[in-house]
Design a protein around this motif. Structure first.
Motif, PDB file in Angstrom:
ATOM      1  N   VAL A 143     -15.480 -68.140  22.320  1.00 43.05           N
ATOM      2  CA  VAL A 143     -16.682 -68.417  22.811  1.00 43.05           C
ATOM      3  C   VAL A 143     -16.539 -70.250  22.726  1.00 43.05           C
ATOM      4  O   VAL A 143     -16.419 -70.458  21.700  1.00 43.05           O
ATOM      5  N   HIS A 144     -17.174 -70.656  23.681  1.00 42.57           N
ATOM      6  CA  HIS A 144     -16.859 -72.145  24.022  1.00 42.57           C
ATOM      7  C   HIS A 144     -17.753 -72.816  24.856  1.00 42.57           C
ATOM      8  O   HIS A 144     -18.167 -72.253  25.859  1.00 42.57           O
ATOM      9  N   CYS A 145     -17.958 -74.011  24.724  1.00 42.53           N
ATOM     10  CA  CYS A 145     -18.858 -74.632  25.822  1.00 42.53           C
ATOM     11  C   CYS A 145     -18.311 -76.212  25.975  1.00 42.53           C
ATOM     12  O   CYS A 145     -17.438 -76.713  25.449  1.00 42.53           O
ATOM     13  N   ALA A 146     -19.005 -76.890  26.603  1.00 39.14           N
ATOM     14  CA  ALA A 146     -18.632 -78.398  27.114  1.00 39.14           C
ATOM     15  C   ALA A 146     -19.009 -79.076  25.716  1.00 39.14           C
ATOM     16  O   ALA A 146     -18.266 -80.199  25.777  1.00 39.14           O
ATOM     17  N   SER A 147     -19.494 -78.730  25.031  1.00 39.84           N
ATOM     18  CA  SER A 147     -19.877 -79.539  23.677  1.00 39.84           C
ATOM     19  C   SER A 147     -18.981 -79.370  22.665  1.00 39.84           C
ATOM     20  O   SER A 147     -19.154 -80.104  21.476  1.00 39.84           O
ATOM     21  N   CYS A 148     -18.322 -78.164  22.656  1.00 40.61           N
ATOM     22  CA  CYS A 148     -17.523 -77.761  21.585  1.00 40.61           C
ATOM     23  C   CYS A 148     -16.256 -79.015  21.200  1.00 40.61           C
ATOM     24  O   CYS A 148     -15.813 -79.436  22.240  1.00 40.61           O
ATOM     25  N   LEU A 149     -16.003 -78.763  19.997  1.00 44.63           N
ATOM     26  CA  LEU A 149     -14.707 -79.651  19.529  1.00 44.63           C
ATOM     27  C   LEU A 149     -13.470 -78.574  19.753  1.00 44.63           C
ATOM     28  O   LEU A 149     -13.885 -77.269  19.365  1.00 44.63           O
ATOM     29  N   THR A 161     -15.005 -75.443  17.813  1.00 40.67           N
ATOM     30  CA  THR A 161     -16.397 -75.653  16.556  1.00 40.67           C
ATOM     31  C   THR A 161     -17.279 -76.454  17.051  1.00 40.67           C
ATOM     32  O   THR A 161     -17.265 -77.173  18.072  1.00 40.67           O
ATOM     33  N   HIS A 162     -18.447 -76.454  16.302  1.00 42.49           N
ATOM     34  CA  HIS A 162     -19.701 -77.464  16.437  1.00 42.49           C
ATOM     35  C   HIS A 162     -19.795 -77.904  15.226  1.00 42.49           C
ATOM     36  O   HIS A 162     -19.629 -77.293  14.088  1.00 42.49           O
ATOM     37  N   GLN A 163     -20.107 -79.388  14.915  1.00 44.24           N
ATOM     38  CA  GLN A 163     -20.056 -80.196  13.855  1.00 44.24           C
ATOM     39  C   GLN A 163     -21.305 -81.130  13.770  1.00 44.24           C
ATOM     40  O   GLN A 163     -21.391 -81.263  15.244  1.00 44.24           O
ATOM     41  N   GLY A 361     -26.939 -68.141  20.514  1.00 41.48           N
ATOM     42  CA  GLY A 361     -26.502 -68.103  21.981  1.00 41.48           C
ATOM     43  C   GLY A 361     -25.875 -69.401  22.326  1.00 41.48           C
ATOM     44  O   GLY A 361     -26.250 -70.597  21.447  1.00 41.48           O
ATOM     45  N   HIS A 362     -24.864 -69.464  22.751  1.00 43.16           N
ATOM     46  CA  HIS A 362     -23.986 -70.488  22.908  1.00 43.16           C
ATOM     47  C   HIS A 362     -24.230 -71.675  24.090  1.00 43.16           C
ATOM     48  O   HIS A 362     -24.227 -72.634  23.974  1.00 43.16           O
ATOM     49  N   GLY A 363     -24.214 -70.983  25.299  1.00 44.50           N
ATOM     50  CA  GLY A 363     -24.489 -71.850  26.596  1.00 44.50           C
ATOM     51  C   GLY A 363     -23.276 -72.322  27.071  1.00 44.50           C
ATOM     52  O   GLY A 363     -22.458 -71.971  26.383  1.00 44.50           O
TER      53      GLY A 363
HETATM   54 ZN   LIG Z   1     -19.818 -75.038  22.072  1.00 41.19          ZN
END
Ligand SMILES: [Zn+2]
Length: 444
Positions: A143-149, A161-163, A361-363
């Motif tokens: 699972v990932h999105c545009a804001s993920c590291l 990941t998200h931090q 929810g990840h988006g």
């Molecule tokens: Zn993400």
């Protein structure tokens, strides 16, 4: 007979009650521009307030919140006209830039200032202790999105990941912490973890000064932050500091301390606490260079041993505050209080019912970050209750744990028609059957 409970009525500060702070949060959401305002029947304000309510009620998942949407109490307690379904909530919040939530944190903070709730958080000569630390709250291989590291592994697989950089006002004698809006750590922040956190800290400090230009802070962080560029940033923004240092990472500094000790320039100080069976041992020296390559960056060094019959704990810090036998004990307590950002903030969010690491929810764009910020906002309102609402404190003491408190709170919320959070807390404290006591209300 009459009112048997009247003698133990907890004090409620009207403008700092959960109900008052929910109104502050809602008016903050209402100030966020809604790009779709004309063609929707559920407003962005209601959508944001519903997500806030989900975290405020500690709903275990978005689906659970959706299933139990009893619009009656969401309307009376959270001011929500129409609550969105789970899909709609995700769709509306995904494109929302998290930056819009910062003014809402500021509004709540201002309300606490006006209500003089933060006075007991003052640490030293009008200064607040501000702890900063990075933490992760999401990790996935798929699972990932545009804001993920992105962390690319040697075998080519990727971990997403998200931090965030968390920030909270802390005080060694106060259990509650007051979080500020965290700074999300983003994809462009750098290639390694330290670099990411460092860049996020820089952005955070600029925004901190925009939001609170005149507040006095002493920043406390772990030893990764004890480097010359960061100290220059703190200095440029008028921030004092107490930062951890480690012999392994700051060899030059510790060598200088040895040299200063031989030259008789180090002050030793000891305090005995016989009741607790502890010896507090200190040594400190003012005005030393942080490292060989930045000889102009001068710091004051302070080292501490807490000695009991069974163990010795050791800490060391650098600070720009001049260390003396008069203040060394207090500065040590400030440095040690840094663990509250770990323990009272991140661990509370992870383990005390908030489900910080749970995926609501990840988006595709911002949803994951927006949810994390809204959870921190709900935590801020809860911490404000813990700090200054005697009714909340009484309910917490009666039930013995936060987990049980949230469980009972949700049960009442879904089963009874209520007019306010105060009515809910009163019911938790006294039960529904007894006549409700009259609470003393002041105008703070
Ligand atoms: Zn993400």
């Amino acid at each position: 007979m009459g009112f048997p409970m009247a003698s133990v009525t907890p004090h409620v500060r009207k403008h700092l009650s959960a109900d008052a702070l929910f109104r502050v949060v809602r008016s903050g959401f209402a100030a966020i521009p809604d790009p779709r305002c004309a063609d929707v029947d559920i407003s962005l304000t209601d959508t944001l307030m519903s997500a806030f309510a989900m975290f405020s009620l500690k709903a275990p998942s978005l689906l659970a919140f959706d299933r139990e949407r009893t619009e009656g109490n969401l309307h009376t307690i959270y001011g929500i006209q129409r609550a969105p379904c789970d899909t709609y909530m995700r769709e509306r919040l995904d494109p929302l830039s998290p930056k819009w939530l910062r003014p809402v944190f500021k509004r709540v903070f201002r309300q606490l200032q006006r209500g003089k709730a933060l006075e007991e958080m003052v640490f030293l000569a009008g200064h607040y202790l501000l702890a900063l630390d990075g933490t992760g709250y999401f990790s996935s291989k798929t699972v990932h999105c545009a804001s993920c590291l992105h962390h690319v592994h040697r075998n080519g697989t990727i971990t997403y990941t998200h931090q965030m950089l968390g920030a909270a006002l802390i005080h060694p004698d106060v259990r509650a912490v007051i979080p500020l809006m965290p700074e999300p750590i983003g994809q462009d922040d750098g290639t390694d973890k330290n670099d990411c956190e460092r860049n996020a800290t820089k952005r955070f400090i600029v925004k901190l000064r925009q939001d609170h230009p005149h507040l006095k802070f002493i920043v406390t962080e772990d030893s990764l932050s004890s480097n010359a560029p960061h100290i220059a940033t703190l200095h440029a923004h008028g921030l004092h500091y107490i930062l951890g240092v480690k012999e392994g990472d700051h060899a030059f500094l510790f060598q200088q301390i040895q040299t200063a000790e031989r030259a008789g320039r180090v002050t030793a100080y000891e305090r005995h606490d016989r009741a607790a069976g502890l010896v507090h041992r200190f040594r400190f020296v003012n005005d030393v260079a942080l490292n060989a390559s930045n000889a102009d960056v001068r710091v004051n060094f302070l080292e501490y041993w807490e000695i009991s019959d069974t163990k010795v704990q050791h800490f060391s810090w650098v600070t720009d505050l001049r260390v003396s036998t008069r203040n060394v004990f207090h500065l040590m307590r400030g440095g040690r209080a840094r663990w509250k950002i770990e323990n009272e903030t991140f661990n509370t969010l992870k383990n005390q019912g908030y489900n910080f690491e749970h995926n609501y929810g990840h988006g595709e764009q911002h949803l994951s970050v927006v949810f994390a910020m809204l959870m921190m906002l709900a935590f801020l309102v809860d911490q404000a209750q813990q700090l200054c609402c005697a009714l909340f404190q009484a309910v917490w003491a009666k039930l013995g744990s936060k987990r049980l408190l949230w469980e009972r709170m949700r049960a009442l919320f879904y089963d009874y028609a209520l007019v306010s959070m105060r009515e809910l807390f009163e019911a938790l404290l006294y039960g529904f059957k007894k006549s409700s006591p009259i609470l003393t209300v002041d105008s703070s």
